[in-house]
Design a protein around this motif. Structure first.
Motif, PDB file in Angstrom:
ATOM      1  N   UNK A 102       0.835  -1.199   0.000  1.00 40.45           N
ATOM      2  CA  UNK A 102       0.000   0.000   0.000  1.00 40.45           C
ATOM      3  C   UNK A 102       0.874   1.255   0.000  1.00 40.45           C
ATOM      4  N   UNK A 103       1.960   1.215   0.757  1.00 36.61           N
ATOM      5  CA  UNK A 103       2.894   2.337   0.757  1.00 36.61           C
ATOM      6  C   UNK A 103       3.464   2.602  -0.628  1.00 36.61           C
ATOM      7  N   UNK A 104       3.760   1.538  -1.367  1.00 32.31           N
ATOM      8  CA  UNK A 104       4.267   1.697  -2.726  1.00 32.31           C
ATOM      9  C   UNK A 104       3.203   2.288  -3.654  1.00 32.31           C
ATOM     10  N   UNK A 105       1.940   1.942  -3.442  1.00 30.90           N
ATOM     11  CA  UNK A 105       0.864   2.560  -4.231  1.00 30.90           C
ATOM     12  C   UNK A 105       0.775   4.055  -3.952  1.00 30.90           C
ATOM     13  N   UNK A 106       0.888   4.437  -2.677  1.00 28.39           N
ATOM     14  CA  UNK A 106       0.903   5.863  -2.352  1.00 28.39           C
ATOM     15  C   UNK A 106       2.095   6.552  -3.014  1.00 28.39           C
ATOM     16  N   UNK A 107       3.227   5.887  -3.023  1.00 28.01           N
ATOM     17  CA  UNK A 107       4.411   6.468  -3.662  1.00 28.01           C
ATOM     18  C   UNK A 107       4.147   6.758  -5.133  1.00 28.01           C
ATOM     19  N   UNK A 108       3.529   5.810  -5.828  1.00 26.99           N
ATOM     20  CA  UNK A 108       3.250   5.992  -7.258  1.00 26.99           C
ATOM     21  C   UNK A 108       2.307   7.177  -7.462  1.00 26.99           C
ATOM     22  N   UNK A 109       1.244   7.255  -6.667  1.00 28.75           N
ATOM     23  CA  UNK A 109       0.268   8.331  -6.823  1.00 28.75           C
ATOM     24  C   UNK A 109       0.872   9.684  -6.462  1.00 28.75           C
ATOM     25  N   UNK A 110       1.639   9.738  -5.377  1.00 30.11           N
ATOM     26  CA  UNK A 110       2.226  11.004  -4.931  1.00 30.11           C
ATOM     27  C   UNK A 110       3.351  11.460  -5.864  1.00 30.11           C
ATOM     28  N   UNK A 111       4.075  10.506  -6.447  1.00 27.29           N
ATOM     29  CA  UNK A 111       5.090  10.862  -7.443  1.00 27.29           C
ATOM     30  C   UNK A 111       4.427  11.501  -8.654  1.00 27.29           C
ATOM     31  N   UNK A 112       3.289  10.948  -9.061  1.00 31.77           N
ATOM     32  CA  UNK A 112       2.537  11.530 -10.179  1.00 31.77           C
ATOM     33  C   UNK A 112       2.055  12.939  -9.849  1.00 31.77           C
ATOM     34  N   UNK A 113       1.865  13.220  -8.551  1.00 29.20           N
ATOM     35  CA  UNK A 113       1.446  14.558  -8.119  1.00 29.20           C
ATOM     36  C   UNK A 113       2.629  15.512  -7.982  1.00 29.20           C
ATOM     37  N   UNK A 114       3.833  15.044  -8.316  1.00 29.69           N
ATOM     38  CA  UNK A 114       4.983  15.927  -8.359  1.00 29.69           C
ATOM     39  C   UNK A 114       5.876  15.923  -7.144  1.00 29.69           C
ATOM     40  N   UNK A 115       5.714  14.941  -6.257  1.00 25.31           N
ATOM     41  CA  UNK A 115       6.512  14.891  -5.042  1.00 25.31           C
ATOM     42  C   UNK A 115       7.667  13.892  -5.194  1.00 25.31           C
ATOM     43  N   UNK A 116       8.716  14.129  -4.419  1.00 28.70           N
ATOM     44  CA  UNK A 116       9.844  13.202  -4.335  1.00 28.70           C
ATOM     45  C   UNK A 116       9.563  12.269  -3.157  1.00 28.70           C
ATOM     46  N   UNK A 117       9.238  11.018  -3.451  1.00 29.55           N
ATOM     47  CA  UNK A 117       8.656  10.130  -2.438  1.00 29.55           C
ATOM     48  C   UNK A 117       9.575   8.946  -2.145  1.00 29.55           C
ATOM     49  N   UNK A 118       9.748   8.648  -0.883  1.00 28.75           N
ATOM     50  CA  UNK A 118      10.415   7.417  -0.458  1.00 28.75           C
ATOM     51  C   UNK A 118       9.479   6.669   0.487  1.00 28.75           C
TER      52      UNK A 118
END
Length: 288
Positions: A102-118
């Motif tokens: 689930x964390x990886x899904x959030x990463x994908x969505x938040x990256x698409x929103x322009x954030x640098x996500x780990x």
């Protein structure tokens, strides 16, 4: 009755509380774009899809990152996600595979929103919730009723009257104000749930015409029925006590096994128990 496929019986009288997957976000980081991106994940998930995600990781042995990317592609997860102001976001995950995925899904969505996500594995709720409050991490995949029970105890005391409910709307109406008190914003709950459930083999379900817990109680109470679960199950209101009180299901025997783990699932498959406690999103469960 022995069989390879396991199916969950419908909790048609709502014994279990609403542990729907929901994003918990540090309020200072909860921009409209962050909330919208995590809500896109919520909108893409239901329990059968969560089972398939867990199967990809736990049975097919894919990494959480690979399983999440395949899911995101198949479900067009990033379509229409609005770009935010950008910046760094740490998604904290509990130390089990479903939460990591689930964390990886959030990463994908938040990256698409322009954030640098780990994505960072934090551990249990007692560890990641304070980190979320402080802003050491910004987003965590949570489970609504369990999060409410935790925050209720934290804010109102260990002896506080329980607030969680089988009704997700009621649970969220209690969870959001408690979140505000500690600086946590909750997104939109998904239809996906990870909660206690009771499973039988598909062969058992078909032979006895049992698809709900009410039908199990009506048709299969009695000395020949064996319930399996963790040692504490007979004393738990959401386990054997609840089956008796809510459904009037009376098993002839209880087998002490584990909490939805390999012992319980093997006992179901070999026919040494009739019904067993599992988790509703387990990757071993049949979805049809």
């Amino acid at each position: 009755m022995a069989g390879d496929q396991l199916v969950v019986l419908q909790d048609d009288k709502n014994l279990q509380n609403s542990d729907n997957v929901v994003a918990a976000i540090n309020t200072k980081a909860a921009s409209p774009q962050v909330v919208a991106a995590t809500n896109k994940v919520a909108q893409s998930l239901d329990t059968p899809k969560l089972i398939q995600l867990n199967r990809a990781v736990d049975v097919e042995r894919k990494t959480s990152a690979v399983a999440a990317q395949e899911f995101a592609t198949a479900n067009n997860l990033t379509a229409g996600i609005e770009k935010g102001p950008g910046g760094d976001i740490i998604v904290g995950a509990a130390n089990f595979s479903e939460n990591a995925t689930l964390g990886e899904l959030y990463k994908i969505a938040l990256t698409a929103a322009g954030y640098n996500v780990t994505v960072q594995t934090i551990g249990n709720r007692e560890l990641y919730e304070p980190a979320l409050e402080k802003g050491d991490i910004q987003v965590v995949p949570e489970y609504a009723a369990s999060a409410l029970d935790f925050l209720n105890g934290k804010v109102n005391g260990a002896n506080a009257q329980p607030l969680s409910s089988p009704d997700i709307n009621q649970t969220m109406s209690q969870l959001r104000p408690l979140g505000e008190k500690v600086g946590i914003t909750f997104g939109e709950p998904s239809a996906a749930q990870d909660q206690n459930a009771f499973a039988v083999t598909k062969a058992f379900s078909e032979k006895y015409g049992v698809t709900t817990l009410s039908q199990l109680a009506e048709k299969c109470s009695g000395s020949a029925t064996v319930l399996g679960g963790p040692p504490e199950c007979p004393q738990r209101p959401k386990c054997q006590q609840g089956l008796v009180a809510t459904y009037n299901f009376n098993a002839g025997k209880f087998n002490s096994l584990d909490a939805g783990g390999p012992q319980t699932k093997n006992a179901l498959r070999t026919g040494s128990i009739s019904v067993g406690l599992v988790l509703s999103s387990d990757g071993d469960l049949a979805t049809t």
